[in-house]
Design an enzyme around this catalytic site. Structure first.
Site, PDB file in Angstrom:
ATOM      1  N   LYS A  76      48.344  46.121   6.816  1.00 38.19           N
ATOM      2  CA  LYS A  76      50.226  46.131   7.233  1.00 38.19           C
ATOM      3  C   LYS A  76      49.982  47.280   7.077  1.00 38.19           C
ATOM      4  O   LYS A  76      49.233  48.580   6.873  1.00 38.19           O
ATOM      5  CB  LYS A  76      50.725  45.282   6.476  1.00 38.19           C
ATOM      6  N   SER A 151      58.814  40.406   6.850  1.00 36.83           N
ATOM      7  CA  SER A 151      58.259  42.279   7.446  1.00 36.83           C
ATOM      8  C   SER A 151      56.728  42.176   7.854  1.00 36.83           C
ATOM      9  O   SER A 151      56.533  42.858   8.407  1.00 36.83           O
ATOM     10  CB  SER A 151      58.603  42.393   6.646  1.00 36.83           C
ATOM     11  N   SER A 175      57.819  37.461   2.082  1.00 35.98           N
ATOM     12  CA  SER A 175      57.264  38.855   3.823  1.00 35.98           C
ATOM     13  C   SER A 175      55.709  38.416   4.353  1.00 35.98           C
ATOM     14  O   SER A 175      55.200  39.013   5.298  1.00 35.98           O
ATOM     15  CB  SER A 175      57.439  40.449   3.298  1.00 35.98           C
TER      16      SER A 175
HETATM   17  N1  GLN Z   1      62.680  39.344   4.246  1.00 32.45           N
HETATM   18  C1  GLN Z   1      62.758  39.703   2.941  1.00 32.45           C
HETATM   19  C2  GLN Z   1      63.547  41.874   2.951  1.00 32.45           C
HETATM   20  O1  GLN Z   1      64.409  41.708   4.088  1.00 32.45           O
HETATM   21  C3  GLN Z   1      61.372  40.063   2.082  1.00 32.45           C
HETATM   22  C4  GLN Z   1      60.398  41.544   2.432  1.00 32.45           C
HETATM   23  C5  GLN Z   1      59.942  41.380   1.752  1.00 32.45           C
HETATM   24  O2  GLN Z   1      59.072  40.550   1.332  1.00 32.45           O
HETATM   25  N2  GLN Z   1      58.997  42.745   1.690  1.00 32.45           N
HETATM   26  O3  GLN Z   1      64.311  42.170   1.607  1.00 32.45           O
END
Ligand code: GLN
Length: 483
Positions: A76, A151, A175
């Protein structure tokens, strides 16, 4: 090239000479190029990947290859790899090159993995659809017009599209597990403190964990084994010994487990009918097999997402203060003095969601509101952790859907941040409590859209979590018989 779905299958062909690492890497690079329109990779590391592939081929010939020999993996775009660009999918880090490698990267390379490139993600890992990237949204590789989740959307999609064998993502609130659910692969978030965060671009440091996306449990196990364990660069890391996960997962067990499911999850009004039915079906089947499966009441569901967003935005507002236009990354050409360098660089460099979170985080930490929001959310965190661990003192696992529904339409939720935040409803509990959790691709709608089933375990119970996941994959996976 064969559609490899496990390291074991790759290594069988590598060791028999049927294929070489160089060929394998070239094939994956070709696949990435052929599907550029999906916007999964921000960059491929063609030169270093092929160099490494050649080196691993030589090691294989000399019988000196590491555990991950031939594992082609993507990372990532918030994981640092020395001499390679990293941007957290933000304009503010455009052109920035890592000066050092993340501990996970060093450990993967030491075991002869081949890092093929960096994948698109939501800016600074903030989002649930991969639509918050400064470099454009990632498209779901197998379902037209859908998001891959976020994400770590690019990471999940890279594995689902067969552009690499595995991928690394980060999970702060879901994420890894949420995109794994949408893309139909396995996503593991380890216990907080199991894998070093050194070299992971911070979003919310007391929540962030790196973890793998894979097609099979054996690959999750070996990646965890290679990456976990003590690191002098991360003081939050546990010094606990790392079990031989990859060996343990091979031992077949049939002992009966105690499994809980939380009423408020399975009876949630927003839960998609097909996701609910499949979850209930698996629960019933486990019961029929002799496991103890019990419904537990848990009344903190409504507090989870708000507490998560207060605490993570607070940490983000502090972590992201370092992007000031002076030290590294983007500097506004319109700045005239120190203050305008800060203001203009940050205003022009960050995207709208990141700005929203910095402002929210600064607000909840401000003198007048600290007690009302930040302190209160810390207390909620403590209660959630205590109550969840209380359940896990009685049960081996908590089972639930990973996400309330399968992948949603591109552009359908970008203008509704609250709706987007509620995507995390089933995943944030593990991050708030610091627990390990995994999303397994055990569900599919009539239209063949995948969705995941989540298992959560108590801290440092990854060994048990992986073994039971393997049992579930063997029994309930809809893609049987693949290599
Ligand atoms: N969707 C969650 C957020 O927007 C999780 C993001 C993540 O785990 N980095 O914060």
């Amino acid at each position: 090239m064969k559609d490899y779905r496990s390291l074991q299958a790759v290594q069988a062909d590598l060791f028999s000479g049927e294929i070489s690492c160089v060929q394998l890497t070239n094939e994956y690079l070709k696949r990435i190029r052929e599907h550029e329109q999906l916007n999964i990779f921000l960059e491929t590391f063609e030169e270093s990947a092929l160099k490494k592939a050649k080196e691993v081929d030589e090691k294989i010939a000399n019988k000196q290859a590491g555990k991950l020999a031939g594992m082609v993996i993507s990372i990532k775009d918030n994981i640092c790899y020395k001499g390679h660009k990293v941007s957290a999918s933000s304009k503010i880090l455009e052109g920035f090159e890592s000066l050092y490698s993340a501990t996970v990267v060093e450990r993967l390379l030491a075991e002869d993995a081949i890092i093929i490139g960096r994948t698109n993600c939501d800016e600074f890992a903030m989002g649930s659809s991969n639509e918050n990237s400064a470099y454009g949204a990632v498209k779901h590789p197998n379902i037209e017009n859908k998001v891959p989740g976020g994400s770590s959307g690019g990471a999940a999609a890279s594995v689902a599209a067969g552009m690499c064998l595995a991928s690394l993502g980060s999970d702060t609130g879901g994420s890894i597990r949420q995109p794994a659910s949408f893309c139909g692969n396995i996503g593991l978030k380890p216990t907080y403190g199991r894998i070093s965060r050194h070299g992971l671009i911070a979003y919310a440091s007391s929540f962030d964990q790196i973890g793998p996306f894979t097609n099979c449990i054996e690959d999750s196990a070996i990646l965890l084994e290679v990456m976990a364990g003590k690191d002098e660069y991360d003081s939050t890391l546990s010094a606990r010994e790392v079990p031989a996960y990859s060996q343990k997962v091979k031992e077949s067990t049939s002992d009966k487990k105690r499994i809980a499911y939380l009423d408020c999850y399975v009876e949630h009004e927003g839960l998609n009918e097909e996701v609910k039915n499949r979850t209930v079906e698996i629960i019933k089947s486990l019961e029929a097999e002799g496991h103890t499966v019990e419904k537990i009441s848990f009344d903190l569901l409504d507090q989870l997402v708000p507490a998560y967003y207060v605490l993570t935005t607070a940490e983000a507002s502090s972590n992201l203060a370092r992007y000031d236009g002076v030290h590294f990354g983007y500097r506004s050409p319109n700045a005239t003095d120190l203050l305008s360098t800060y203001v203009k660089s940050r205003s022009e460099g960050f995207g709208p969601e990141v700005k929203r979170r910095i402002m929210l985080g600064t607000y909840v930490l401000s003198a007048g509101y600290y007690d009302a929001y930040y302190s209160k959310a810390q207390k909620v965190r403590r209660i959630v952790k205590e109550q969840t661990r209380k359940v896990l003192a009685d049960y081996d696992f908590i089972i639930s859907p990973t996400t309330p529904h399968p992948a949603f339409d591109l552009n359908s939720q970008v203008d509704d941040p609250i709706k987007m935040y509620l995507e995390d409803i089933f995943t944030v509990q593990a991050n708030i409590a610091g627990l390990p959790a995994i999303s397994l691709p055990l569900g599919e709608t009539k239209e063949k859209h995948p969705f995941g089933i989540q298992l959560m375990a108590d801290v440092f119970q990854e060994e048990k979590l992986l073994s039971f996941s393997k049992q579930l994959m063997n029994k309930y996976s809809l893609k049987k018989g693949e290599a």
